[in-house]
Design an enzyme around this catalytic site. Structure first.
Site, PDB file in Angstrom:
ATOM      1  CB  CYS A   1       6.927  82.285  71.930  1.00  0.00           C
ATOM      2  SG  CYS A   1       8.399  82.811  72.831  1.00  0.00           S
TER       3      CYS A   1
ATOM      4  CB  CYS B   1       8.945  79.889  73.796  1.00  0.00           C
ATOM      5  SG  CYS B   1       8.547  81.489  74.512  1.00  0.00           S
ATOM      6  CG  ASP B   2       7.504  76.937  71.429  1.00  0.00           C
ATOM      7  OD1 ASP B   2       7.827  76.460  72.525  1.00  0.00           O
ATOM      8  OD2 ASP B   2       6.415  77.502  71.233  1.00  0.00           O
TER       9      ASP B   2
END
Length: 314
Positions: free
Chosen positions: A136, A139-140
């Protein structure tokens, strides 16, 4: 087989499942939640979460899920260990079978089983999970500012993630098995014209290396061909963008899904084609797949379940 009747059954324990439980419990639906194979969902494999509202300093994924779990328990959710192994939605109440030996008869069911990221199947992906391997970028990606990353995939998702990461990282390598991109023309143009993105066509990632995290990837160019060439490429992060598989198989005989397996819900609603059955989170979301959007859909599912029960005097 042991049998039990409940008003609201929630299957899954990620942000969608726990948020649904919080709302359902506060509405006095006496929800029963089964956690599934991975209690807490995908976020339990994530390190720091910085984009979920309410945590200004960030929080570790497992800690955030424990907070949601405790909040669901506070309002009276009956949280249980167990895996849904089959369903029968042919009539009412709906039947859900847990571990093949318990039959739960539920007036309403909220499916929050999530989706699973597709991986290449390398042992190193498990070894470096949370230590440089991610599925992701949204997300990261923030953790790879001004660093070098690689994205695996050749479709729209891979190209979108490469472009997103290029806004943060100093260099992005797009590793593509084929000699071409499968993405839409506009996404191909954005990738090929971006100064920070280098596309490695006809490349396969066959392993990763590093002491305390990912430091590089083992690559093979034109694998199996006479001019096959193997080499190592130094990177700081390795992002998988080869799709997700929604965890919806056991529901497919009754609940409508798209060709990939995502449960179909109309518009902003969470109801499925089966009255009294709702779907929330990544199992019904092929687009966003974020903790906050999953939580929001869990809220909607619980509110719809409450209205369904009220309308049917259950």
């Amino acid at each position: 087989m042991e049998k039990e009747r409940v008003r609201c059954l929630i299957i899954g324990s990620g942000p969608a499942g726990f948020t649904a439980a919080i709302y359902a419990a506060r509405a006095e639906l006496n929800p029963v939640l089964y956690e599934g194979l991975q209690p807490g969902g995908q976020l339990t494999t994530t390190t720091e979460v910085e984009n979920f509202p309410g945590y200004p300093d960030g929080i570790m994924g497992p800690d955030m899920m424990e907070d949601l779990r405790r909040q669901a328990l506070r309002f009276g959710t009956d949280i249980r260990q167990g895996l849904a192994t089959g369903v029968d939605f042919s009539g009412t109440p709906h039947k859900v079978f847990i571990n093949n030996d318990i039959e739960i008869q539920a007036d309403t069911v909220i499916i929050a089983t999530g989706s699973s990221a597709n991986y290449l199947g390398l042992e190193d992906e498990k070894k470096y999970a949370g230590m440089g391997v991610s599925a992701c970028a949204t997300c990261d990606g923030f953790f790879y500012r001004r660093k070098i990353v690689a994205v695996v995939g050749g479709g729209d998702t891979a190209c979108e993630e490469a472009v997103y990461l290029a806004g943060l990282a100093s260099q992005v390598y797009l590793i593509v098995r084929k000699p071409y991109l499968r993405a839409s023309k506009i996404m191909q143009e954005r990738v090929m014209e971006h100064e920070k993105i280098k596309v490695l066509f006809e490349h396969n990632a066959v392993g990763l290396y590093g002491e305390n995290g990912v430091e590089g990837v083992h690559l093979v160019r034109r694998i199996g061909e006479p001019d096959e060439y193997r080499y190592d490429l130094a990177i700081d992060g390795f992002f998988l963008a080869i799709g997700h598989t929604p965890n919806s198989d056991i529901f497919k005989p009754y609940v409508e899904t798209n060709d990939i397996g995502y449960i179909i819900t109309p518009g902003h609603f969470t109801r499925t084609n089966v009255p009294g059955v709702f779907a929330a989170g990544d199992v019904a979301d092929p687009y966003f797949r974020q903790a906050i959007t999953s939580a929001g859909s869990g809220c909607r599912a619980a509110m719809e379940a409450e209205r369904y029960l009220s309308e049917h005097r259950l």
